[in-house]
Design an enzyme around this catalytic site. Structure first.
Site, PDB file in Angstrom:
ATOM      1  N   LYS A   1      30.166 -27.056  23.998  1.00 52.95           N
ATOM      2  CA  LYS A   1      31.250 -26.293  24.603  1.00 52.95           C
ATOM      3  C   LYS A   1      32.520 -26.463  23.789  1.00 52.95           C
ATOM      4  O   LYS A   1      32.715 -27.486  23.136  1.00 52.95           O
ATOM      5  CB  LYS A   1      31.491 -26.730  26.048  1.00 52.95           C
ATOM      6  CG  LYS A   1      32.083 -28.134  26.179  1.00 52.95           C
ATOM      7  CD  LYS A   1      32.632 -28.376  27.567  1.00 52.95           C
ATOM      8  CE  LYS A   1      32.967 -29.835  27.819  1.00 52.95           C
ATOM      9  NZ  LYS A   1      34.373 -30.175  27.771  1.00 52.95           N
TER      10      LYS A   1
ATOM     11  N   HIS B   1      24.733 -39.002  16.751  1.00 53.84           N
ATOM     12  CA  HIS B   1      25.029 -38.301  15.497  1.00 53.84           C
ATOM     13  C   HIS B   1      25.407 -39.280  14.394  1.00 53.84           C
ATOM     14  O   HIS B   1      25.000 -39.137  13.246  1.00 53.84           O
ATOM     15  CB  HIS B   1      26.163 -37.293  15.707  1.00 53.84           C
ATOM     16  CG  HIS B   1      25.665 -35.948  16.113  1.00 53.84           C
ATOM     17  ND1 HIS B   1      25.257 -35.680  17.392  1.00 53.84           N
ATOM     18  CD2 HIS B   1      25.469 -34.801  15.402  1.00 53.84           C
ATOM     19  CE1 HIS B   1      24.848 -34.422  17.455  1.00 53.84           C
ATOM     20  NE2 HIS B   1      24.955 -33.865  16.266  1.00 53.84           N
TER      21      HIS B   1
HETATM   22  S1  SF4 Z   1      33.726 -29.982  33.796  1.00 57.67           S
HETATM   23 FE1  SF4 Z   1      35.199 -31.625  33.388  1.00 57.67          FE
HETATM   24  S2  SF4 Z   1      34.045 -33.506  33.453  1.00 57.67           S
HETATM   25 FE2  SF4 Z   1      32.593 -31.816  33.199  1.00 57.67          FE
HETATM   26  S3  SF4 Z   1      32.303 -31.570  30.983  1.00 57.67           S
HETATM   27 FE3  SF4 Z   1      33.953 -30.215  31.578  1.00 57.67          FE
HETATM   28  S4  SF4 Z   1      35.823 -31.414  31.227  1.00 57.67           S
HETATM   29 FE4  SF4 Z   1      34.115 -32.852  31.289  1.00 57.67          FE
END
Ligand code: SF4
Lengths: 185, 279
Positions: A104, A39
């Site tokens: 996320k 980015h």
């Molecule tokens: S599950 Fe844990 S290691 Fe995987 S993206 Fe999410 S915070 Fe990061």
């Protein structure tokens, strides 16, 4: 499980505007990967009035740094990374026509305003469900920034890629709504 | 004096990392299954089910559970009567390199926090060595993702803040992290010591088994209270709202200065990967 909207990329503005926070979607078509370092480079190109190596107009960026693909697989495990880290880079890309971001976790208030202004959406993939997500990627080609390793930009062909509309074009916020509903202290 | 070959350490570290990245511990999986039953939100239940399905798929097809195969944290307990035939730290790093380069794991380490050039082999690991009585060596490895680590912190509270201050800090930290650290999380807390000791305690608490009970009754009680209160925050699986925000709370404590109450909070995501072995 409620109904899943099956959508083909690139999405029309009409479809984007019709999505609402909480909708579950399955995407088919092309998306590009990009994380922090990529980015930064993209935005620097735009600052210097240089063309982007990818066509974001009407397209989507998936915030992901996959593991290397094992033999016989299109891609390695490829779950989303936290999106808020990309917030400072988003507006110049929205100006280029970026419409869909996938990642996320919650993002800034400013980002939510930008989505309204530019009529773009933010989808969540399930964090940590990286092996399962790799099953919906059928092809993965390196586009640029190979030196960045997992942070390089890849073109992904996806089929039935699962996402949840998290911020829509009218300002709804799935995180806020959900947490309000279940907060007991 | 017992001689241990560092080549054995290298081999074990490699094996454990490959195993850890693909195979979720059975007790974490059980805990996730229970969490799905406990979750009130239907979206939250679906998220947990997708996490469970992912972990099973990873196990079946030998794929990394999560693309963030982390920075390697390695705890080594070395018996006083052990002698190594070479450099322990180098052996660990060779094991890390073999696992990450040969095992299709992601390299997530940069050589300098400011110039940010990837080391391309995921070294160096973060190694903590402790000397203990005996002639054995215990090695624990945990590939620790960045998303949950970034939601962690250390704060120097004062004695007057007391247990209420500790609780407030924990609740605020988990709430402010929202969906970022991939909830449901395990909350590791280090209480006491000093600045660096508290952080180490928090990390050590995350090496405990998810279903163990704290032998210190005061801490066991606080773990239980915090667990219940965190799950009233409403954050829920992946932050979409729900009644399961954490799977467990772990607290490790240590004596501290009369003027201080250090608190470290280390967040561990649902991909709680760790393995250990005794040599
Ligand atoms: S599950 Fe844990 S290691 Fe995987 S993206 Fe999410 S915070 Fe990061």
């Amino acid at each position: 499980m409620d109904e899943i909207k099956r959508l083909t990329l690139p999405l029309s503005q009409e479809v984007i505007d019709s999505l609402r926070a909480g909708d579950k979607v399955e995407l088919t078509g092309v998306i590009y990967t990009g994380r922090d370092a990529a980015h930064k480079r993209l935005v620097e190109l735009l600052k210097n009035n240089q063309p982007l190596p990818i066509d974001v107009n009407g397209g989507g960026i998936y915030y992901v740094g996959p593991t290397p693909a094992k033999p016989g697989r299109a891609i390695g495990s490829c779950g989303p990374t936290s999106s808020y880290r990309m917030d400072p880079f988003v507006e110049p890309l929205l100006k280029q026509g970026l419409k869909v971001m996938i990642g996320k976790g919650p993002r800034s208030k400013e980002l939510r305003e930008l989505l309204k202004q530019y009529h773009a959406v933010y989808l969540s993939a399930i964090g940590g469900a990286a092996a399962a997500i790799s099953e919906s990627v059928t092809k993965c080609d390196l586009i640029c920034y190979e030196d960045l390793g997992a942070e390089a930009i890849y073109r992904l062909e996806v089929k039935g890629f699962f996402g949840i509309v998290t911020y829509d074009t009218v300002g709804n916020d799935l995180f806020d709504e959900g947490i309000k509903k279940y907060k007991k202290i | 004096m017992r001689e241990i070959k560092v080549s054995l350490i290298e081999e074990k570290v490699e094996q454990m990392l490959l195993d850890a990245c693909e195979n979720i511990p059975e007790n974490v999986l059980c805990r996730l299954r229970r969490a799905k039953e406990e979750e009130e939100s239907s979206l939250g239940q679906e998220v947990i089910q997708r996490i469970i399905d992912n972990d099973l798929l990873a196990r079946e097809k030998h794929l990394p559970i999560c693309q963030d195969t982390g920075v390697v944290v390695c705890f080594v307990e070395v018996g006083y009567d052990v002698h190594f035939d070479g450099d322990l730290y180098e052996a660990i790093n060779r094991g890390v390199e073999k696992a990450y380069v040969g095992g299709y794991l992601r390299k997530s380490v940069v050589r300098h926090p400011l110039d940010r050039v990837n080391t391309k082999n995921n070294t160096p690991a973060i190694v903590h060595v402790k000397l203990v009585p005996g002639d054995k060596v215990k090695i624990e490895v945990a590939p620790k993702g960045g998303g949950s680590e970034n939601m962690s912190l250390v704060k120097m509270l004062i004695p007057a803040d007391g247990v209420e201050g500790v609780k407030k800090l924990v609740l605020d930290t988990v709430f402010n992290g929202g969906g970022k650290p991939c909830p449901p999380v395990i909350v590791g807390i280090g209480l006491g010591g000093n600045l660096e000791k508290s952080a180490l305690l928090a990390k050590e608490s995350l090496m405990r088994e998810i279903d163990d009970v704290n032998p210190d009754p005061i801490l066991a009680n606080l773990e239980k209270e915090l667990y219940e209160e965190i799950n009233k925050l409403g954050v829920g699986p992946m932050g979409f709202g729900g009644s399961v925000t954490c799977l467990a709370v772990k607290i490790n404590a240590y004596p501290c200065h009369i003027a201080s109450l250090p608190v470290a909070i280390n967040i561990q995501c649902h991909a709680a990967r760790h393995k250990s072995c005794i040599l």
